[in-house]
Write an enzyme that holds these catalytic residues in place. Structure first.
Site, PDB file in Angstrom:
ATOM      1  N   GLY A 187      57.449  35.108  44.745  1.00  0.00           N
ATOM      2  CA  GLY A 187      58.893  35.699  44.616  1.00  0.00           C
ATOM      3  C   GLY A 187      60.039  34.832  45.128  1.00  0.00           C
ATOM      4  N   LYS A 188      59.746  33.474  45.104  1.00  0.00           N
ATOM      5  CA  LYS A 188      60.794  32.265  45.936  1.00  0.00           C
ATOM      6  C   LYS A 188      62.035  32.380  44.971  1.00  0.00           C
ATOM      7  CE  LYS A 188      58.034  28.995  46.606  1.00  0.00           C
ATOM      8  NZ  LYS A 188      56.679  29.675  45.840  1.00  0.00           N
ATOM      9  N   THR A 189      61.566  31.934  43.695  1.00  0.00           N
ATOM     10  CA  THR A 189      62.673  31.899  42.909  1.00  0.00           C
ATOM     11  C   THR A 189      63.424  33.189  42.326  1.00  0.00           C
ATOM     12  OG1 THR A 189      61.257  30.130  41.823  1.00  0.00           O
ATOM     13  CG2 THR A 189      63.398  30.840  40.690  1.00  0.00           C
ATOM     14  N   SER A 246      41.270  20.898  60.309  1.00  0.00           N
ATOM     15  CA  SER A 246      41.187  22.142  60.718  1.00  0.00           C
ATOM     16  C   SER A 246      39.754  22.807  60.697  1.00  0.00           C
ATOM     17  CB  SER A 246      42.014  23.227  59.920  1.00  0.00           C
ATOM     18  OG  SER A 246      41.622  23.383  58.731  1.00  0.00           O
ATOM     19  N   GLY A 287      56.216  28.531  50.318  1.00  0.00           N
ATOM     20  CA  GLY A 287      55.212  29.287  50.232  1.00  0.00           C
ATOM     21  C   GLY A 287      54.473  29.249  48.912  1.00  0.00           C
ATOM     22  N   GLY A 344      54.220  31.967  42.970  1.00  0.00           N
ATOM     23  CA  GLY A 344      53.987  33.589  42.382  1.00  0.00           C
ATOM     24  C   GLY A 344      54.442  34.415  43.595  1.00  0.00           C
ATOM     25  N   LYS A 377      45.408  31.972  56.170  1.00  0.00           N
ATOM     26  CA  LYS A 377      43.845  32.016  56.567  1.00  0.00           C
ATOM     27  C   LYS A 377      43.398  33.390  56.934  1.00  0.00           C
ATOM     28  CE  LYS A 377      44.141  27.011  57.983  1.00  0.00           C
ATOM     29  NZ  LYS A 377      43.737  26.230  59.099  1.00  0.00           N
TER      30      LYS A 377
END
Length: 829
Positions: free
Chosen positions: A407-409, A726, A402, A405, A769
């Site tokens: 919140g993955k880590t 796209s 993702g 910022g 999107k």
């Protein structure tokens, strides 16, 4: 100062030095030690307020001057002096201490004494082992010696109170003077080998400026005459300047002395010195019956006896330990072998933390720490449920993908807390050497284990939550190996139960570790590596979600970090929305948190300075603190412009809207493209133009007009590189609108790849999107029919208020996107 400080300090901070070097008080007083604290300002005021008797017994001092407040030990040798201090100590009466003018006079008379002395009281009398009598005395205040009234058995004299020191004014010069005195004193203490380091602590903790000057004056390494002059000065600033001058002179002398000693110091040849020291060590060890390395080997054996490791590992350890015992401790290989065995025994073989199977608690912790991220939370709870039921399951290998910022880590730490495991994080950004993961062979000089094994040793468990941060930033094959290939073994549950580290040279089970990898994109990760992980896509947040995250997490966190109470500052919903819309452009909340911290810092200054401020922040306050808005709000286009259509794009930081502009000019049918477009996007533009020419009649155009007009396709923000297929439908719609001069429907955006057969193909990044479309107040979105399955997987809150139009062919796009009505002042094509 160097010669006096060890004799003149007996306060609580340096009592240990006094006991050890001078008096051995622990043996002499039998537990009756009196600790004399540093003189505070209040003590000083009380001392100055005391009245002194008109008649005082006078004790002449031969080699020092007593200052008010200072505690010093004195050795008493004269019979008169011994009787005086014993009588005064018995009666608990005050005495007058006066310095002799000439230290060589054995029996001083009144003319041999200074005219100004110090009133003192006797704290303690000690009988020394050599027969001498030592008294510990503390100065109280100064007095003037008027006349002698008695000579036997000791001096009694009529005295008068000497003028008190003027109370200094607390100005800039005063503060600078006090700071300079402390700094110079501490420098002298540090450079002098005869002054204990505890003395610096005493200097720092003196509160009273007058006592500070008295304390330093008492310990200065200067003549008695100069000290007496300092005692007689009543102007504080003048005395402080005199002390500062003496300190500067003493520091310079000390530095010069140290320089001279350093230059003339005899330096043995390095080899001779090493040989000499080794011989000494060997001799000492032989005398003690201890051979070199025995302690280290015994320590390894003790640790090994407590380990519950596999039998194969134990056999290797015993074999390698035998090699170590046969080695010479002076050999370079000895330390290599010792380090290897120490690493083997420190690894957490078969050591595991017990998982917490309280699914409700795990869910509550995950919900408390992170907003949204339902898929990840659901997967972790499922994993716990299966372990609870089966009691044995290989840990999953998750990959959270993702924008920055979101919140993955930090999610890894929450997962560890939720399931009761230890947490370890390893950043893979920029790793280019395979040996960083697999380790070096221990035969090399400076060899180290891989970072995986080093972290397991540090965390002391074989089943932590292990976050592999920024896995998409790992370099592929290069001259130092292929780190991504090394990760294939680490992240494969069918292989990592026997992970081989080059340094360890033993198989280690990594299958119980819960690996969580994080990435911004999958495009730079090797496909085989992606195949080994369970990929969970984390999209950006809606405006409403960001507001909730700010209220529940970011603002409380920043208020706590800045020491601000909730009652002192508050953000309302409108203010938070203003920060998000005008000062951030991100899918996550990292920039939002920075801006919140900046706002709070500005208000902290008002709080500290006790200035008035709005406790409830307004939009005007935000503009004043953060300045004018940094980003323009994304807007959909008006329908009265032909050839300009809104498209949707995916970026590493989330979704964005983009505008495709088409301009016509008379010419020979040339096609130009600008806007920093990549090759794929240029191909999409060419396909759009060629398809429109081939099917002109279906759109209501004369095929011959394409030879009369030049076409210019531009996508704004030319400094930003753009690529991907796209935007195909967007370019086609813009070209059709430009040639037909038909209006584009309001609040509509589109995304989709096109083919020469007129098909609209699906694209990725649909959720990102859609978020960008909602931010821009878009109401209608055109997608490929094959993207409908992606919409059904999205939470309803993300798509509320949006109308989706699914198309299969390019011509169908025009039916939705273009109105029959032409724009004002239409160009006659």
């Amino acid at each position: 100062m160097a010669e006096r400080l060890n004799l003149c300090q007996i306060d609580v901070s340096i009592m240990s030095f006094f006991e050890r070097e001078i008096l051995s008080i622990s043996d002499m007083l039998e537990g009756e030690t009196e600790f004399i604290p540093l003189l505070s300002s209040e003590d000083e005021e009380m001392m100055n307020a005391e009245n002194i008797p008109d008649i005082l017994p006078i004790l002449p001092l031969r080699n020092t001057v007593l200052f008010p407040g200072v505690v010093i030990p004195i050795t008493v040798g004269r019979d008169k002096s011994i009787k005086l201090i014993k009588d005064a100590y018995r009666d608990k009466s005050l005495i007058g201490v006066v310095a002799q003018k000439d230290i060589n006079v054995e029996e001083p008379g009144v003319d041999d004494l200074s005219s100004v002395g110090t009133v003192a009281h006797i704290i303690k009398i000690l009988q020394m082992p050599d027969g001498n009598t030592t008294a510990i005395i503390q100065g109280k205040k100064r007095f003037s010696l008027i006349e002698l009234v008695q000579a036997e058995p000791y001096f009694l004299a009529k005295v008068a109170q000497y003028a008190n020191i003027d109370k200094p004014k607390m100005g800039k010069e005063f503060k600078a003077l006090i700071a300079s005195l402390k700094d110079l004193s501490i420098q002298i203490i540090k450079q002098s080998p005869v002054i204990p380091s505890d003395a610096a602590f005493a200097i720092k903790n003196i509160e009273s400026p007058v006592f500070l000057v008295n304390f330093i004056s008492s310990n200065l390494n200067i003549e008695i005459v100069e000290k007496q002059k300092l005692l007689e000065v009543s102007d504080f600033m003048e005395r402080a300047r005199m002390v500062l001058s003496a300190l500067t002179r003493e520091l310079q002398e000390l530095e010069l002395k140290n320089q001279i000693q350093s230059k003339v110091k005899f330096d043995l040849d390095k080899q001779q010195r090493d040989y000499f020291l080794h011989q000494q060590i060997r001799t000492i060890q032989e005398e003690l019956g201890d051979t070199p390395g025995t302690n280290d080997i015994n320590e390894l054996k003790e640790k090994a006896a407590k380990k519950k490791w596999p039998k194969a590992v134990e056999e290797v350890f015993v074999k390698e330990l035998g090699k170590l015992q046969r080695m010479n401790s002076q050999s370079p290989d000895f330390s290599v072998q010792l380090n290897y065995l120490d690493f083997v025994v420190e690894l957490p073989w078969n050591t595991f933390t017990k998982d917490s199977f309280n699914l409700g608690r795990a869910e509550r912790i995950l919900d408390k720490d992170h907003y949204g991220l339902e898929k990840v939370k659901e997967r972790i709870v499922e994993h716990l449920a299966v372990i609870k039921l089966k009691n044995d399951l290989k840990a999953p290998i998750l990959c959270l993908v993702g924008p920055p910022g979101v919140g993955k880590t930090s999610l890894g730490k929450s997962i560890a807390r939720a399931i009761g495991r230890k947490y370890v994080r390893m950043s893979l950004g920029g790793v280019r050497d395979e040996s960083e993961l697999r380790g070096h062979r221990k035969t090399y000089i400076g060899a180290l284990p891989g970072r995986i094994m080093q972290n397991l040793k540090k965390v002391k468990t074989s089943n932590p939550v292990f976050v592999l941060d920024e896995i998409d930033k790992v370099l592929g094959a290069n001259v130092s190996g292929d780190p991504q290939a090394a990760l294939l073994e680490i992240l494969d549950t069918e292989q990592n139960f026997a992970f081989h580290d080059n340094y360890l040279e033993l198989d280690y089970d990594l299958s119980k570790i819960l690996f969580i990898a994080t990435a911004n994109t999958l495009s730079t990760i090797h496909p085989a590596l992606v195949d080994r992980m369970e990929v969970i896509h984390i999209s950006g947040y809606l405006l409403e979600e960001k507001v909730d995250i700010a209220k529940k997490h970011l603002i409380p966190k920043q208020l706590k970090e800045h020491g601000v109470q909730k009652s002192q500052l508050s953000f309302d919903k409108k203010t938070i929305e203003n920060i998000i819309e005008n000062y951030t452009r991100e899918a996550g909340v990292r920039t939002l948190e920075k801006n919140i911290a900046r706002v709070i810092r500005k208000r902290v200054r008002f709080i500290v300075e006790e200035r008035e401020y709005n406790k409830k922040l307004t939009v005007e306050d935000i503009r004043e603190i953060l300045g004018p808005p940094r980003y323009q709000k994304e807007k959909e286009l008006l329908e009265n412009v032909a050839g300009v259509v809104t498209g949707l794009a995916w970026t590493a930081v989330g979704g964005e809207i983009l505008f495709v502009e088409v301009s016509l000019s008379r010419g020979k049918g040339n096609l130009n493209m600008t806007g920093n477009l990549g090759d794929v996007m240029k191909e999409s533009a060419t396909i759009s133009f060629e398809y429109l020419k081939a099917h002109a009649e279906e759109v209501g155009l004369n095929p011959g007009i394409f030879q009369k007009w030049n076409v210019h396709i531009h996508i704004p923000e030319g400094a930003t590189p753009k690529d991907g297929p796209s935007a195909g439908v967007t370019m086609f719609t813009a070209l059709a609108s430009a040639f037909t001069q038909r209006k584009v429907r309001r609040r509509i955006a589109m995304t989709g790849e096109i083919t020469l057969r007129g098909k609209v193909l699906p694209v990725g990044g649909v959720k990102e999107k859609i978020l960008a479309a909602k931010r821009a107040k878009i109401t209608d979105i055109i997608l490929s029919v094959e993207n409908e399955k992606d919409i059904t997987e999205i939470n309803d809150k993300y798509i509320s208020g949006l109308n989706f139009h699914y198309v299969n062919r390019m011509i169908e796009v025009l039916d939705y996107a273009l109105l029959d009505e032409k724009v004002e002042n239409a160009v006659k094509v």
